[in-house]
Enzyme design. Structure first.
Site, PDB file in Angstrom:
ATOM      1  N   ARG A   4       9.250   2.665  11.248  1.00  0.00           N
ATOM      2  CA  ARG A   4      10.288   2.220  10.299  1.00  0.00           C
ATOM      3  C   ARG A   4      11.612   1.927  11.005  1.00  0.00           C
ATOM      4  NH1 ARG A   4       9.943   8.113   7.550  1.00  0.00           N
ATOM      5  NH2 ARG A   4       7.799   7.442   7.688  1.00  0.00           N
ATOM      6  N   SER A  28       6.782   7.094  13.009  1.00  0.00           N
ATOM      7  CA  SER A  28       6.602   5.798  12.354  1.00  0.00           C
ATOM      8  C   SER A  28       7.307   4.657  13.073  1.00  0.00           C
ATOM      9  CB  SER A  28       7.144   5.878  10.932  1.00  0.00           C
ATOM     10  OG  SER A  28       8.540   5.656  10.941  1.00  0.00           O
ATOM     11  N   ASP A  73       3.815  -1.184  11.344  1.00  0.00           N
ATOM     12  CA  ASP A  73       3.389   0.149  10.950  1.00  0.00           C
ATOM     13  C   ASP A  73       2.809   0.797  12.199  1.00  0.00           C
ATOM     14  OD1 ASP A  73       2.705   1.806   8.221  1.00  0.00           O
ATOM     15  OD2 ASP A  73       1.393   2.271   9.918  1.00  0.00           O
ATOM     16  N   ARG A 113      -0.410  12.948  10.080  1.00  0.00           N
ATOM     17  CA  ARG A 113       0.920  13.506  10.398  1.00  0.00           C
ATOM     18  C   ARG A 113       1.194  14.738   9.540  1.00  0.00           C
ATOM     19  NH1 ARG A 113       3.730   7.678  11.237  1.00  0.00           N
ATOM     20  NH2 ARG A 113       3.113   7.583  13.404  1.00  0.00           N
ATOM     21  N   ASP A 171       0.805  -1.226   0.000  1.00  0.00           N
ATOM     22  CA  ASP A 171       0.000   0.000   0.000  1.00  0.00           C
ATOM     23  C   ASP A 171       0.839   1.278   0.000  1.00  0.00           C
ATOM     24  OD1 ASP A 171       1.049  -0.340   2.517  1.00  0.00           O
ATOM     25  OD2 ASP A 171      -0.844  -0.227   3.597  1.00  0.00           O
ATOM     26  N   HIS A 172       2.112   1.186   0.360  1.00  0.00           N
ATOM     27  CA  HIS A 172       2.943   2.386   0.493  1.00  0.00           C
ATOM     28  C   HIS A 172       3.662   2.743  -0.811  1.00  0.00           C
ATOM     29  CE1 HIS A 172       2.244   1.994   4.771  1.00  0.00           C
ATOM     30  NE2 HIS A 172       3.011   3.044   5.032  1.00  0.00           N
TER      31      HIS A 172
END
Ligand code: MIC
Ligand code: SF4
Length: 642
Positions: free
Chosen positions: A538, A536, A119, A379, A64-65
């Site tokens: 990440r 995030s 996520d 964000r 999706d990213h």
């Protein structure tokens, strides 16, 4: 004494520890989710563990990213993800099926289950009565391998909602009110449990927005009871059998309490550049806007888009503004297409994008220089939109539409359009053609995993050295997000499966010379302020600095997920014993640190000698006994293998 719903779910999953805030607990993981930008690492790490099949009840891999595919990298990653999912027993949600959090709530959420997701907005499923936690990819990989998840037991904050959502006010305004009161670090070490009469009347779409954006409080997660609304939602998804009524005991007590009277809420916005810079829409109304965008995992549901179309029907988007609409999932997209809602949106002048994260992660639709963009997202960190000096405001869908119609920030109550609450449909359109089940175990054995040339091997993990002689590579202030540390956006996201390449972009938007310096100085130490690493999940914000030779980060305080990611990859996270010592270091100072290993072994502070200034100060490792061992070994993968 009655139990909170949080404690009921945690207790049912507790593998070790006690539910005492601050102590370490381990919980069983029922479900996992990954998305493509973090998933490639998670599956590479899972493969490195040599576990043939996942051991969860259900694991899903979403794409999706990174959907732009301007070059082979994204497409190769998608192919890798699909092939590895089939082999190891993971569902695969193909590109086009939608944003992980929207699809997971539609098709996989189960009240009472635990969910780990790579996520930070994984808590979205908390709206359905799950304990859903955002973590780094390696923690998800461990969860898939059947390992319990270890975390500091959070405090439970009871959020009592009274009153009723008023016209033009929704879940976004509730969570913005929470952010206004508690700030982006107010939720660290906490789970927010919503209850009270205001919950009963609250439709699911608003609950999902609240749990989603609870991530911006820095919270471990947020949770709603599973009640009649939940039942209707699951039945409308054709999954009524997943329903289980769950809630706190009537006499439940909480560690902390918050109360919000919904009757008194009004439309709010988060002004640049932080989700907690909250103002009423009327305070900032009249600012000319160049862009308005609806989408993201926070606000792109069927009800959101139908409500937007209702406001836009027969009206035109202001000529000075670009208006984008991103449906959250294929389900949402198909439903609005079938009902001609899509027609109303297009006819008004909206630009329709595919069901993905899109502009939320800076993949396209960057606003013009210095302009105002009003977004229904979660964000608004500086530069995240792809335009460094853009002024991004976060608001409800209704405020975004009002702004799109007027060309300036507008309170929807001042638009003169009659309010219509959009009811949840009694049946959602279920068409799972883009959801691929994993291959059966026997067949999976012979399946090949396809790896493209963009997939680089993981960096080498080495034990923590005892002595560090390094310079301060960068000194940053408070609330540094992972978007600052390891930016995203179209030009960088393609390298998510290539750590050597992506490391060239560490801190690039804060200090373009950072990478060059890190190379010249063979790594160094990062110094920061409060809430370092917010945002995030990440793990690239830890992996890439590790690759550049960073083994120590000293700040005033950490955000939860980034702290865990640093530990997972063998970087020592530490805080100043005396916060005032932040002033005793500057960029470029030469530091000498001895006895790192013995300090970790004994749980003692570490003394840092600043040779440049001829002063020393103490730093406190932010580690449990287990985390200290992980760091000593050189990260979780090494620790597990030892
Ligand atoms: C985000 O909203 O910042 C992201 C992109 O979804 C991240 C995950 C990532 O960086 O891949 C998150 O929220 O964890
Ligand atoms: Fe995607 Fe944005 Fe949600 Fe992150 S916050 S998962 S980028 S939509």
């Amino acid at each position: 004494m009655g139990q909170s719903l949080t404690h009921k779910i945690l207790a049912a999953h507790l593998v070790s520890g006690e539910l005492t805030p601050g102590t370490e607990i381990s919980i069983r993981v029922d479900q996992t989710l990954t998305q493509d930008a973090t998933g490639t690492m998670a599956y590479l790490q899972f493969e490195a563990m040599s576990v043939p099949r996942v051991r969860t009840k259900c694991s899903v891999s979403y794409v999706d990213h990174n959907m732009l595919q301007d070059g082979f990298e994204n497409a190769d990653d998608h192919r890798y993800l699909q092939s590895v999912a089939a082999k190891i027993g993971v569902w695969f949600s193909r590109p086009g099926n939608g944003i992980c959090h929207q699809v997971h709530r539609e098709r996989f959420s189960v009240p009472g289950d635990t969910l780990l997701g790579s996520d930070s907005h994984t808590p979205t499923c908390g709206a359905i009565g799950m304990i859903a936690i955002g973590v780094g990819g390696l923690d998800v990989a461990m969860g898939m391998a059947g390992q319990p998840f270890t975390l500091p037991c959070p405090k439970v904050v009871g959020v009592k909602l009274t009153g009723k959502l008023q016209p033009w006010v929704g879940g976004k305004d509730v969570i913005l009110e929470m952010l206004r009161r508690l700030t982006v670090k107010g939720g660290v070490g906490r789970i927010f449990e919503y209850y009270g009469p205001g919950v009963e009347s609250m439709p699911m779409t608003h609950r999902f927005t609240i749990t989603n954006m609870g991530a911006e409080l820095g919270a471990t997660t947020s949770v709603f009871p599973s009640d009649n609304e939940t039942k209707k939602y699951l039945e409308a998804q054709g999954r009524g059998d997943a329903f289980k009524a769950m809630g706190p005991d009537p006499d439940a007590t909480f560690d902390e309490n918050v109360e919000i009277d919904l009757d008194k809420l009004e439309p709010l916005v988060a002004a640049p550049h932080s989700p907690d810079n909250v103002k009423t829409v009327r305070e900032v109304a009249g600012k000319k806007a160049a862009q308005s965008s609806i989408g993201s995992c926070t606000n792109s549901s069927y009800e959101d888009l139908t409500g937007a179309a209702h406001m836009l029907k027969g009206r035109q988007v202001h000529p000075g503004l670009s208006f984008t609409v991103t449906p959250g999932s294929k389900q949402v997209f198909e439903m609005i297409a079938r009902e001609e809602t899509l027609y109303d949106l297009i006819a008004s002048g909206a630009r329709i994008l595919e069901a993905s994260c899109g502009p939320c992660i800076g993949n396209g639709q960057s606003p013009p220089s210095g302009s105002v963009s009003v977004r229904s997202f979660n964000r608004n960190f500086e530069g995240r939109s792809g335009t460094k000096d853009a002024q991004v405001y976060l608001a409800s869908v209704e405020t975004c539409v009002a702004t799109a119609l007027k060309g300036e920030i507008t309170d929807p109550r001042d638009l003169g359009i009659p309010f219509q609450r959009i009811d949840a449909p009694s049946k959602y359109l279920v068409n799972d053609t883009l959801l691929v089940p994993p291959a059966a175990e026997a067949e999976a054995k012979s399946l090949e995993v396809t790896r493209g040339p963009n997939i680089a091997p993981l960096p080498e993990f080495t034990p923590m050295p005892d002595t560090l002689d390094k310079r301060v590579l960068i000194k940053v202030g408070d609330n540094i997000s992972t978007d600052h540390i390891m930016p995203a956006g179209a030009s960088i996201l393609r390298y998510r499966s290539n750590i050597p390449k992506i490391s060239e972009f560490v801190f690039s938007r804060v200090d373009p010379e950072f990478f060059k310096r890190a190379k010249e100085w063979s790594g160094g130490v990062i110094i920061g302020g409060d809430n370092y690493g917010q945002g995030s999940s990440r793990e690239h914000a830890a992996l890439a600095p590790l690759y550049l030779g960073i083994r120590l980060v000293t700040v005033r305080s950490f955000a939860r997920i980034h702290l865990a990611n640093l530990i997972n990859f063998g970087i020592l996270p530490s805080v100043f014993a005396d916060p005032a010592d932040y002033e005793k270091v500057s960029m470029g100072d030469e530091l000498h640190i001895e006895g790192m290993r013995s300090a970790l072994e004994s749980g003692k502070n570490v003394t840092v000698v600043n040779k440049t200034r001829n002063v020393s100060f103490e730093v406190v490792p932010q580690v449990s006994t287990r985390a200290a061992k992980i760091i000593l070994a050189g990260g979780l993968l090494k620790f597990r293998a030892s």
